[in-house]
Design a protein around this motif. Structure first.
Motif, short mmCIF file in Angstrom:
data_model
loop_
_atom_site.label_atom_id
_atom_site.label_comp_id
_atom_site.label_asym_id
_atom_site.label_seq_id
_atom_site.Cartn_x
_atom_site.Cartn_y
_atom_site.Cartn_z
N ALA A 321 0.83 -1.21 0.00
CA ALA A 321 0.00 0.00 0.00
C ALA A 321 0.86 1.25 0.00
O ALA A 321 0.58 2.21 -0.73
N ALA A 322 1.91 1.26 0.79
CA ALA A 322 2.78 2.43 0.89
C ALA A 322 3.53 2.69 -0.41
O ALA A 322 3.66 3.82 -0.86
N VAL A 323 4.02 1.62 -1.03
CA VAL A 323 4.76 1.77 -2.29
C VAL A 323 3.82 2.20 -3.41
O VAL A 323 4.14 3.11 -4.20
N LEU A 324 2.65 1.58 -3.49
CA LEU A 324 1.70 1.92 -4.55
C LEU A 324 1.19 3.35 -4.40
O LEU A 324 0.92 4.02 -5.40
N ALA A 325 1.08 3.83 -3.16
CA ALA A 325 0.60 5.20 -2.93
C ALA A 325 1.72 6.23 -3.08
O ALA A 325 1.45 7.43 -3.07
N ARG A 456 6.08 17.54 4.07
CA ARG A 456 7.19 17.75 3.13
C ARG A 456 7.48 16.51 2.31
O ARG A 456 7.74 16.59 1.11
N LEU A 457 7.44 15.33 2.95
CA LEU A 457 7.79 14.08 2.28
C LEU A 457 6.59 13.36 1.67
O LEU A 457 6.75 12.35 0.99
N GLY A 458 5.39 13.87 1.94
CA GLY A 458 4.19 13.22 1.42
C GLY A 458 3.96 11.86 2.06
O GLY A 458 3.54 10.91 1.39
#
Length: 527
Positions: A321-325, A456-458
């Motif tokens: 989920a984190a990588v896809l987002a 800042r990093l989203g």
């Protein structure tokens, strides 16, 4: 494992397609032991209550009984209570749950299907994977309907293979396995016997190991009344085939095991299963990952295999989920195998040792000295010495000998009761869809740094200040010290991953909290 993976991905908003070759969920009552960590995950995913409702018929069954025959005089409780004295409540808001696969899967299916539909995804039964090819951008999969032979090509970002111990996907990837291999074989026989409840009496066991040479095996209740399961030892190495297990033979075996020669027995089903200790050499290749039995096989004693598989799916789901987002780098996915494989190696060895200790029917291994203690070390104490963590000891064992909660990086975040808006919640209820930064009243600088870095990093990061002051986000319940549980001082901070594992912590304030926390975030998320 596939339904759990679908549930977790759906909760995280990941559109996906689940493919299951069987036409329906399991009809065989197997894999019934859901440990406390698994139930914590189901709690967070919103399905703990319906699972317990589905499992209510076995809610009062506890312990493992060993006897010569069920009606015989020689009896010994290997353990009588799963949670004697209710001590587990100190460590978790959940508890063990005896829910057979045939009762569990419909609950998971209903919720997973609702979530998938809301995302434009799908759960497709009666469909098998024919082939797959991957490239730098995704995976192309060829599927076939088992009903009409229709074929369909699907393009996806990633493929998760929860396709069992004989995993065709693992074989096509050329991934080998380590471990001793086969341990023993059983045939699981489902049957009805109305009078057997009278013989069992008030002994509400999870399983009863019966040792008489005329009928060795394991007896498991399905409804404590007339439906039962019997695991009969099977010896294919001696030329024994499944066809040898006729209804007549099974009836005679069950009568000998129970010690009731005239017991009326109606055989309703048979299914072979194999106990083994094997772990895949790698948990994936490129964009294809292994989970559950395709990644590891374990002896059934303690239900370590199914729980480890569900926890695999949970670990992988948040990372996908984190990588896809886009808020984590692709390198985060490499930590899946780095974290989960050592846990499986250690847990599978514990499972084999427990089968030997319990003298599981059909298993000829000699038990070690003394009985295993600290089963909670396996269920709740496993940890990640390497992976998406900062500040760990890489040489630490993934499954310790004893169980303790310290809040150390790489370990499961401790459970502490909190108050919010007059309601009660566990710290574990905070962790699922984002990183979480916890600070005390003196951790304002950390809290501010977390908010700035998230923007800042989203990054998906929620920050909570915990204390008794009315302007703080959460309050500890009277008599609890959450900061002590997490091993930090009043001006420290702790970063928790979406799967509820501690990613990093600082016991005290820092000269430049933004730089220190930013470094930790970039390391954990492989940014």
């Amino acid at each position: 494992m596939g339904l759990s993976a679908s549930l977790f991905l759906g909760r995280l908003g990941v559109r996906h397609l689940l493919v299951e070759k069987h036409a329906d969920t399991s009809h065989h009552p197997r894999g019934r032991g859901n440990n406390v960590r698994t139930m914590e995950l189901y709690r967070t995913a919103g399905v703990e209550a319906p699972i317990r409702e589905a499992a209510s018929v076995l809610a009062d069954n506890h312990g493992i009984l060993q006897a010569d025959t069920l009606a015989g005089a020689e009896q010994e409780w290997l353990f009588k209570e799963i949670d004697p004295g209710g001590a587990l409540a100190r460590f978790s808001p959940s508890g063990w749950c005896l829910c057979s696969q045939n009762d569990l899967e419909p609950v998971l299916l209903r919720r997973a299907r609702e979530l998938a539909a809301g995302l434009g995804g799908e759960l497709r039964f009666g469909t098998e994977l024919v082939s797959f090819e991957q490239d730098g951008d995704g995976v192309t999969v060829l599927l076939r309907s088992r009903e009409n032979g229709e074929q369909r090509t699907v393009r996806a970002g990633y493929l998760v293979a929860a396709d069992g111990p004989r995993s065709p996907v693992r074989e096509r990837l050329g991934i080998g396995q380590t471990g001793p291999g086969d341990l023993f074989h059983n045939v699981s026989v489902t049957f009805r016997a109305k009078r057997l409840a009278e013989v069992a009496g008030d002994r509400r066991f999870i399983a009863c190991y019966l040792t008489t040479p005329q009928g060795p095996g394991a007896l498991l209740p399905v409804d404590n009344r007339e439906q039962w399961v019997f695991h009969a030892p099977w010896h294919p190495d001696r030329g024994e085939t499944l066809e040898d297990f006729t209804d007549e033979r099974c009836v005679a075996h069950i009568r000998a095991a129970t010690g009731v020669p005239d017991l009326e027995v109606e055989i309703t089903g048979k299914a072979p299963w194999h106990a083994a200790e094997r772990v895949a050499e790698r948990y994936g290749s490129g964009r294809v990952f292994l989970a559950g039995d395709s990644a590891h096989e374990m002896s059934p004693t303690g239900a370590f295999g199914s729980n480890t598989g569900i926890q695999d799916a949970h670990n992988l789901a948040w990372k996908l989920a984190a990588v896809l987002a886009g808020w984590a780098g692709p390198g985060l996915l490499e930590t899946y195998g780095a974290e989960r494989r050592p846990v499986a190696v250690a847990t599978s060895a514990r499972a084999s040792a427990r089968s030997a200790e319990h003298r599981h029917p059909g298993y000829a291994a000699v038990p070690g000295t003394g009985r295993q203690k600290n089963v909670l070390a396996v269920a709740l104490g496993y940890r990640y010495p390497v992976g998406a963590v900062v500040g760990t000891d890489p040489a630490a064992p993934p499954v310790p000998d004893g169980f303790e909660t310290t809040g150390a990086p790489g370990s499961r975040a401790p459970h502490v009761w909190l108050r919010r808006a007059g309601g009660r919640l566990s710290t574990l209820d905070l962790f699922e869809k984002s990183l979480v930064l916890l600070t005390g009243p003196g951790g304002t600088a950390w809290h501010t740094a977390g908010a700035l870095l998230a923007e800042r990093l989203g990054i998906r990061l929620d920050a909570y200040r915990i204390g008794d002051a009315p302007d703080l986000d959460l309050a500890p319940e009277p008599g609890t010290d959450w900061a002590q549980a997490y091993g930090i001082g009043p001006d420290g901070a702790v970063l928790i991953r979406p799967d509820g594992f501690v990613a990093w912590r600082s016991t005290e304030a820092a000269a430049d909290p933004e730089a220190e926390l930013g470094s930790a975030l970039r390391t954990v998320l492989r940014r």
